[in-house]
Design a protein around this motif. Structure first.
Motif, PDB file in Angstrom:
ATOM      1  N   THR A   4      12.821  54.848  30.188  1.00 24.25           N
ATOM      2  CA  THR A   4      11.562  54.874  29.439  1.00 24.25           C
ATOM      3  C   THR A   4      10.628  55.944  29.971  1.00 24.25           C
ATOM      4  O   THR A   4      10.434  56.070  31.172  1.00 24.25           O
ATOM      5  CB  THR A   4      10.869  53.502  29.530  1.00 24.25           C
ATOM      6  OG1 THR A   4      11.766  52.514  29.048  1.00 24.25           O
ATOM      7  CG2 THR A   4       9.600  53.486  28.713  1.00 24.25           C
ATOM      8  N   ARG A   5      10.024  56.680  29.080  1.00 24.90           N
ATOM      9  CA  ARG A   5       9.086  57.731  29.458  1.00 24.90           C
ATOM     10  C   ARG A   5       7.662  57.224  29.298  1.00 24.90           C
ATOM     11  O   ARG A   5       7.375  56.330  28.517  1.00 24.90           O
ATOM     12  CB  ARG A   5       9.273  58.975  28.587  1.00 24.90           C
ATOM     13  CG  ARG A   5      10.554  59.685  28.860  1.00 24.90           C
ATOM     14  CD  ARG A   5      10.616  60.992  28.080  1.00 24.90           C
ATOM     15  NE  ARG A   5      11.696  61.792  28.638  1.00 24.90           N
ATOM     16  CZ  ARG A   5      11.571  62.583  29.684  1.00 24.90           C
ATOM     17  NH1 ARG A   5      10.427  62.695  30.288  1.00 24.90           N
ATOM     18  NH2 ARG A   5      12.601  63.264  30.149  1.00 24.90           N
ATOM     19  N   SER A   6       6.768  57.868  30.069  1.00 19.81           N
ATOM     20  CA  SER A   6       5.345  57.544  29.905  1.00 19.81           C
ATOM     21  C   SER A   6       4.542  58.825  29.918  1.00 19.81           C
ATOM     22  O   SER A   6       4.825  59.728  30.680  1.00 19.81           O
ATOM     23  CB  SER A   6       4.865  56.639  31.049  1.00 19.81           C
ATOM     24  OG  SER A   6       4.915  57.309  32.287  1.00 19.81           O
ATOM     25  N   LEU A  82      14.945  63.382  38.923  1.00 20.86           N
ATOM     26  CA  LEU A  82      14.074  62.225  38.761  1.00 20.86           C
ATOM     27  C   LEU A  82      13.003  62.497  37.703  1.00 20.86           C
ATOM     28  O   LEU A  82      12.720  61.645  36.852  1.00 20.86           O
ATOM     29  CB  LEU A  82      13.410  61.880  40.098  1.00 20.86           C
ATOM     30  CG  LEU A  82      12.462  60.680  40.076  1.00 20.86           C
ATOM     31  CD1 LEU A  82      13.242  59.377  39.931  1.00 20.86           C
ATOM     32  CD2 LEU A  82      11.606  60.637  41.344  1.00 20.86           C
ATOM     33  N   GLY A  83      12.412  63.693  37.746  1.00 23.81           N
ATOM     34  CA  GLY A  83      11.402  64.034  36.753  1.00 23.81           C
ATOM     35  C   GLY A  83      11.956  64.080  35.339  1.00 23.81           C
ATOM     36  O   GLY A  83      11.308  63.625  34.391  1.00 23.81           O
ATOM     37  N   ILE A  84      13.166  64.641  35.198  1.00 20.06           N
ATOM     38  CA  ILE A  84      13.791  64.732  33.875  1.00 20.06           C
ATOM     39  C   ILE A  84      14.106  63.346  33.328  1.00 20.06           C
ATOM     40  O   ILE A  84      13.847  63.034  32.164  1.00 20.06           O
ATOM     41  CB  ILE A  84      15.082  65.578  33.952  1.00 20.06           C
ATOM     42  CG1 ILE A  84      14.738  67.034  34.289  1.00 20.06           C
ATOM     43  CG2 ILE A  84      15.867  65.495  32.645  1.00 20.06           C
ATOM     44  CD1 ILE A  84      15.954  67.874  34.616  1.00 20.06           C
ATOM     45  N   ALA A  85      14.689  62.484  34.166  1.00 20.52           N
ATOM     46  CA  ALA A  85      15.182  61.181  33.708  1.00 20.52           C
ATOM     47  C   ALA A  85      14.063  60.211  33.379  1.00 20.52           C
ATOM     48  O   ALA A  85      14.195  59.400  32.451  1.00 20.52           O
ATOM     49  CB  ALA A  85      16.091  60.576  34.773  1.00 20.52           C
ATOM     50  N   THR A  86      12.971  60.262  34.112  1.00 20.72           N
ATOM     51  CA  THR A  86      11.931  59.243  33.964  1.00 20.72           C
ATOM     52  C   THR A  86      10.677  59.739  33.266  1.00 20.72           C
ATOM     53  O   THR A  86       9.870  58.925  32.803  1.00 20.72           O
ATOM     54  CB  THR A  86      11.524  58.707  35.356  1.00 20.72           C
ATOM     55  OG1 THR A  86      10.890  59.762  36.097  1.00 20.72           O
ATOM     56  CG2 THR A  86      12.737  58.197  36.129  1.00 20.72           C
ATOM     57  N   GLU A 240      20.907  65.407  25.445  1.00 18.93           N
ATOM     58  CA  GLU A 240      19.981  66.497  25.766  1.00 18.93           C
ATOM     59  C   GLU A 240      19.549  66.428  27.229  1.00 18.93           C
ATOM     60  O   GLU A 240      19.396  67.459  27.887  1.00 18.93           O
ATOM     61  CB  GLU A 240      18.750  66.429  24.849  1.00 18.93           C
ATOM     62  CG  GLU A 240      19.036  66.851  23.414  1.00 18.93           C
ATOM     63  CD  GLU A 240      17.753  66.961  22.593  1.00 18.93           C
ATOM     64  OE1 GLU A 240      16.655  66.886  23.191  1.00 18.93           O
ATOM     65  OE2 GLU A 240      17.847  67.117  21.358  1.00 18.93           O
ATOM     66  N   ALA A 241      19.359  65.220  27.733  1.00 14.45           N
ATOM     67  CA  ALA A 241      18.971  65.071  29.138  1.00 14.45           C
ATOM     68  C   ALA A 241      20.051  65.608  30.062  1.00 14.45           C
ATOM     69  O   ALA A 241      19.753  66.278  31.061  1.00 14.45           O
ATOM     70  CB  ALA A 241      18.697  63.601  29.454  1.00 14.45           C
ATOM     71  N   ALA A 392      20.935  57.485  32.091  1.00 14.99           N
ATOM     72  CA  ALA A 392      22.186  58.246  32.055  1.00 14.99           C
ATOM     73  C   ALA A 392      22.297  59.249  33.206  1.00 14.99           C
ATOM     74  O   ALA A 392      23.398  59.726  33.502  1.00 14.99           O
ATOM     75  CB  ALA A 392      22.316  58.978  30.722  1.00 14.99           C
ATOM     76  N   LEU A 393      21.194  59.569  33.854  1.00 14.54           N
ATOM     77  CA  LEU A 393      21.217  60.568  34.931  1.00 14.54           C
ATOM     78  C   LEU A 393      21.295  59.939  36.318  1.00 14.54           C
ATOM     79  O   LEU A 393      21.022  60.602  37.320  1.00 14.54           O
ATOM     80  CB  LEU A 393      19.982  61.471  34.848  1.00 14.54           C
ATOM     81  CG  LEU A 393      19.899  62.380  33.622  1.00 14.54           C
ATOM     82  CD1 LEU A 393      18.681  63.291  33.716  1.00 14.54           C
ATOM     83  CD2 LEU A 393      21.164  63.219  33.474  1.00 14.54           C
TER      84      LEU A 393
END
Length: 425
Positions: A4-6, A82-86, A240-241, A392-393
């Motif tokens: 989940t992104r915020s 970590l930055g990409i995934a979250t 894409e991630a 997924a990462l």
């Protein structure tokens, strides 16, 4: 599924997002964050360590820099991932996963580490102005402050201009050391051998190797790298991630390889000039600058001072950005970037005003920095190994094992170094 992104804001698709969606290979939009992060690995503290290693032990410890750089590649890759995934940076994830009291404690130690780091980098730039133009240290510090504000001002135009300028500055450092190597004529075959064959020359070389390895990972840049990737290019799905992460690994590989080669060049230059000439105790930046000129000529000392100046300016700007990330992430507070820059300049002016030896201050700042490494490194390894956070990462098992080994090694070495410093080991 993606974690989940915020806080991701709706905005027009950039070239990176378009390349991801169209499955089109386009490397340039994905380059940049690692170049900002890699500046921490070629800061003035590295200058001092590498010059000491080369002058005392010749080419013997080149392999230590190679090993250190491989570890750094792994850690910075995890931070970027970590930055990409979250969609969040490491301090933000720490705030979410830990209690408020723990998050505040981590923020306070991270601020102390950021101040120590910034002190070293600001002093390094001021020393570069001093050596390059012969001006007193205090006016040199004023010039450093003006230049640092100018670099940080680029942020108002977006992330790409800042990344481009930092990449150019890294390139300037590299060109300076290419010039140094050209003048020094090192034996490349011997350098290549020592790059892959571990070797020591007595107990003192072991301690210096521990110092190089122990200072491998800069805690402030672990925090920063995750912030640089968290919303820079936003993937829409897992595929894409994963593609974005593949590009990110290339970014890290290129930037950290350049940083590693520059560090190797620093040590090789010192070995080729000082060690070869029987000057085995060149352990200050001023001493190195002064000694280069009579051996290699005036151009070599100018290149050395210019590289130190550029290193200090670029790493000081990066340290200020990291301080913003730390405060915003851990305690959801933020002060204007220029106010932070002004406050963090004060200790450097105090040190210069008191007449304290800049090179000695650089060394002491690295001791303070050592305290912060486990607080950034261990949570990073833990978080990137959890599927509920990374989606997924999430790390492969082998990656987690390797990263845990690196974290244990670096944290242990820094504890050992602190014991040595305070006479406890």
């Amino acid at each position: 599924m993606m974690a989940t992104r915020s806080g991701a804001l709706a905005r027009p698709l950039g070239s990176g997002e378009l390349a991801l969606q169209n499955r089109r290979f386009a490397l340039l939009p994905f380059l940049g964050p690692a170049f900002i992060a890699c500046v921490a690995y070629i800061d003035p503290g590295n200058f001092a360590t590498n010059v000491a290693g080369g002058s005392k032990f010749g080419y013997t410890l080149v392999w230590v820099i190679v090993a250190s750089n491989l570890m750094a590649m792994l850690i910075q890759t995890l931070s970027a991932k970590l930055g990409i995934a979250t969609g969040r940076n490491l301090p933000e994830v720490c705030r979410e996963q830990f209690s408020r009291r723990a998050a505040v404690a981590m923020w306070l130690q991270a601020e102390a580490i950021a101040m120590a780091t910034d002190l070293a980098e600001f002093l390094g730039a001021a020393l570069g102005f001093h050596l390059l133009f012969g001006m007193p240290l205090f006016p040199a510090a004023v010039l450093t402050g003006i230049a640092a504000f100018a670099i940080l001002g680029l942020q108002r135009f977006g992330f790409r201009p800042l990344e481009a300028v930092i990449a150019v500055l890294v390139g300037v450092i590299g060109v300076c050391y290419l010039g140094e190597l050209y003048l020094a004529h090192p034996p490349l075959g011997i350098v290549g051998k020592h790059a892959v064959v571990p070797q020591f020359k007595g107990s003192e070389s072991v301690l210096l190797a521990v110092g190089i390895l122990g200072a491998t990972v800069m805690p402030h840049v672990i925090y920063l790298h995750s912030a640089l990737t968290q919303n820079r290019i936003v993937p829409e799905n897992d595929d894409e991630a994963k593609r974005l992460f593949r590009y990110t690994r290339i970014d890290v590989l290129i930037a950290m390889t350049i940083a590693g080669l520059i560090n190797v060049a620093m040590l090789v230059m010192a070995a080729s000039v000082f060690f070869k000439s029987g000057l085995h105790n060149v352990d200050s930046l001023e001493g190195a600058h002064k000694t280069l000129e009579p051996i290699l000529g005036g151009a070599s000392s100018v290149l050395f001072a210019l590289a130190l100046l550029v290193s200090g300016l670029s790493s000081s700007a990066v340290g200020t950005l990291a301080g913003q990330v730390v405060m915003q992430g851990f305690v959801r507070r933020q002060i204007p970037l220029f106010a932070r820059r002004a406050v963090t300049m004060v200790p450097a002016f105090v040190v210069i005003g008191l007449g304290v030896d800049p090179s000695r201050t650089l060394v002491l700042s690295q001791v303070v920095l050592s305290f912060g490494i486990p607080f950034a490194l261990i949570p990073l390894v833990v978080f990137t190994s959890k599927r509920r956070i990374m989606g997924a990462l999430v790390n492969h098992r082998a990656t987690t094992v390797a990263a845990a080994g690196v974290a244990a090694l670096i944290s242990g070495l820094n504890i050992f170094l602190l014991g040595q410093t305070f006479g406890l080991a």
